[in-house]
Design a protein around this motif. Structure first.
Motif, mmCIF file in Angstrom:
data_model
loop_
_atom_site.group_PDB
_atom_site.id
_atom_site.type_symbol
_atom_site.label_atom_id
_atom_site.label_comp_id
_atom_site.label_asym_id
_atom_site.label_seq_id
_atom_site.Cartn_x
_atom_site.Cartn_y
_atom_site.Cartn_z
ATOM 1 N N GLY A 152 -118.008 -60.679 47.290
ATOM 2 C CA GLY A 152 -118.436 -59.366 46.827
ATOM 3 C C GLY A 152 -119.440 -58.685 47.728
ATOM 4 N N TRP A 153 -120.129 -59.458 48.553
ATOM 5 C CA TRP A 153 -121.106 -58.870 49.478
ATOM 6 C C TRP A 153 -120.446 -58.325 50.736
ATOM 7 C CZ3 TRP A 153 -125.616 -63.006 49.685
ATOM 8 C CH2 TRP A 153 -126.109 -63.215 48.388
ATOM 9 N N LEU A 154 -119.170 -58.606 50.917
ATOM 10 C CA LEU A 154 -118.465 -58.201 52.129
ATOM 11 C C LEU A 154 -117.481 -57.062 51.882
ATOM 12 C CD1 LEU A 154 -117.737 -61.734 53.662
ATOM 13 C CD2 LEU A 154 -119.549 -60.132 54.305
ATOM 14 N N GLN A 155 -117.557 -56.453 50.715
ATOM 15 C CA GLN A 155 -116.659 -55.349 50.407
ATOM 16 C C GLN A 155 -117.185 -54.043 51.009
ATOM 17 O OE1 GLN A 155 -116.466 -55.454 46.133
ATOM 18 N NE2 GLN A 155 -115.150 -57.263 46.087
ATOM 19 N N ASP A 156 -116.329 -53.068 51.017
ATOM 20 C CA ASP A 156 -116.686 -51.706 51.455
ATOM 21 C C ASP A 156 -117.098 -51.637 52.925
ATOM 22 O OD1 ASP A 156 -116.264 -50.843 48.822
ATOM 23 O OD2 ASP A 156 -118.331 -51.347 48.272
ATOM 24 N N GLU A 157 -116.565 -52.520 53.752
ATOM 25 C CA GLU A 157 -116.805 -52.459 55.197
ATOM 26 C C GLU A 157 -115.503 -52.037 55.863
ATOM 27 O OE1 GLU A 157 -117.931 -51.837 58.371
ATOM 28 O OE2 GLU A 157 -119.634 -52.905 57.484
ATOM 29 N N THR A 158 -115.449 -50.818 56.348
ATOM 30 C CA THR A 158 -114.199 -50.263 56.868
ATOM 31 C C THR A 158 -113.825 -50.798 58.245
ATOM 32 O OG1 THR A 158 -115.407 -48.374 57.803
ATOM 33 C CG2 THR A 158 -114.528 -48.132 55.560
ATOM 34 N N ALA A 159 -114.728 -51.530 58.887
ATOM 35 C CA ALA A 159 -114.444 -52.016 60.241
ATOM 36 C C ALA A 159 -113.445 -53.174 60.245
ATOM 37 C CB ALA A 159 -115.735 -52.446 60.925
ATOM 38 N N PHE A 160 -113.163 -53.751 59.065
ATOM 39 C CA PHE A 160 -112.315 -54.949 59.018
ATOM 40 C C PHE A 160 -111.210 -54.787 57.981
ATOM 41 C CE2 PHE A 160 -116.651 -56.171 60.125
ATOM 42 C CZ PHE A 160 -116.424 -56.653 61.418
ATOM 43 N N ALA A 161 -110.089 -55.415 58.276
ATOM 44 C CA ALA A 161 -108.935 -55.314 57.387
ATOM 45 C C ALA A 161 -109.138 -56.105 56.103
ATOM 46 C CB ALA A 161 -107.677 -55.801 58.108
ATOM 47 N N ASP A 162 -109.885 -57.210 56.198
ATOM 48 C CA ASP A 162 -110.061 -58.053 55.017
ATOM 49 C C ASP A 162 -111.299 -58.932 55.190
ATOM 50 O OD1 ASP A 162 -109.247 -60.074 56.814
ATOM 51 O OD2 ASP A 162 -107.176 -59.997 56.118
ATOM 52 N N GLY A 163 -111.600 -59.718 54.145
ATOM 53 C CA GLY A 163 -112.762 -60.592 54.157
ATOM 54 C C GLY A 163 -112.750 -61.630 55.267
ATOM 55 N N PRO A 164 -111.639 -62.323 55.480
ATOM 56 C CA PRO A 164 -111.610 -63.311 56.568
ATOM 57 C C PRO A 164 -111.932 -62.721 57.934
ATOM 58 C CG PRO A 164 -109.797 -63.716 55.069
ATOM 59 C CD PRO A 164 -110.438 -62.437 54.627
ATOM 60 N N ALA A 165 -111.434 -61.527 58.211
ATOM 61 C CA ALA A 165 -111.744 -60.883 59.497
ATOM 62 C C ALA A 165 -113.225 -60.534 59.582
ATOM 63 C CB ALA A 165 -110.893 -59.633 59.669
ATOM 64 N N HIS A 166 -113.794 -60.122 58.456
ATOM 65 C CA HIS A 166 -115.217 -59.791 58.407
ATOM 66 C C HIS A 166 -116.056 -61.045 58.671
ATOM 67 C CE1 HIS A 166 -118.330 -57.151 56.029
ATOM 68 N NE2 HIS A 166 -118.799 -57.554 57.195
#
Length: 258
Positions: A214-228
């Motif tokens: 939930g802390w990694l949501q709303d980041e447009t630079a990445f396609a998904d959580g694993p990439a983030h």
């Protein structure tokens, strides 16, 4: 990293802009709770978790960190509307830092720090690009006659601009010149190899894996959580491997300071 349930809101801590609070949890522990819904947003909690767990892995004096499950029902017993809103906005997982009862703010004039420890802390803060360990705001507490690291929400500031993160990992950390412990840090070059060796790939991957989804949501630079997550891992590994820049900058800053 363990997860606890907040059971009692004890008191707000109004020293910081994010309005942290002391809470009691279902393990009978007291924790300084950093709210996900505070103005700095979840990236501050990511920085707190990653930097704090790295500090603990490097055997620096850092209180235990836990994930704290917070129920919005806490807001019903809080008279302050601002804090009510903060609690409601932070329902779910937040970050808790073990409360150090009776701890005092660190004063460098009253407590010189051992050269080995000071050098390791300076090295660490240069590694995580912590801009917030200055004489004006040391973010160090003295507890049982020992300095303890707190408040790393301003570290890892590269994650506010992912487009430049690839080059940021190789930059010297020039703000190390303002570090409160720099005058005592006479062994930065000597502690370098051991500090870097302790930051294994497996350790970095384990710590980043502990960041709640939930802390990694709303980041447009990445396609998904694993990439983030991979972007954090890649940055920290490259920062470690390119450490000569920030180590030499810290050594130069110490020499200029004295």
């Amino acid at each position: 990293m363990k997860t606890v349930q907040a059971t009692r809101y004890v008191t707000p801590l109004r020293e910081g802009g994010s309005l942290p609070a002391v809470v009691e949890a279902d393990d009978d522990g007291l924790y300084v709770l950093k709210f996900r819904g505070a103005g700095q947003g979840p990236k501050a909690l990511v920085a707190e978790l990653v930097a704090g767990e790295l500090a603990r892995a490097l055997e620096l004096p850092m209180p235990e960190l836990v994930l704290v499950e917070l129920d919005s029902e806490f807001a019903r017993t809080e008279p302050d509307p601002e804090i009510q809103d903060l609690i409601r906005a932070s329902e779910g997982l937040n970050l808790g830092i073990d409360y150090l009862p009776g701890a005092l703010n660190y004063d460098p004039a009253a407590m010189p720090v051992d050269a080995e420890l000071a050098s390791r802390i300076v090295w660490f803060d240069a590694f995580v690009s912590n801009v917030d360990r200055t004489a004006r705001n040391p973010n160090l507490m003295v507890w049982h006659r020992k300095p303890w690291l707190i408040d790393h929400g301003a570290a890892l500031y590269f994650h506010h601009d992912w487009d430049s993160a690839g080059t940021a990992c190789e930059r010297p950390f020039v703000l190390i010149r303002d570090h409160v412990l720099l005058p005592f840090a006479t062994r930065i070059g000597e502690v370098d190899a051991a500090m870097a060796a302790a930051l294994t790939d497996a350790l970095i991957e384990r710590i980043v894996a502990a960041i709640p989804d939930g802390w990694l949501q709303d980041e447009t630079a990445f396609a998904d959580g694993p990439a983030h997550r991979k972007a954090y891992v890649d940055y920290l590994k490259r920062r470690r491997d390119a450490r000569a820049g920030f180590v030499q900058e810290a050594i130069r800053a110490h020499a200029a300071h004295v």
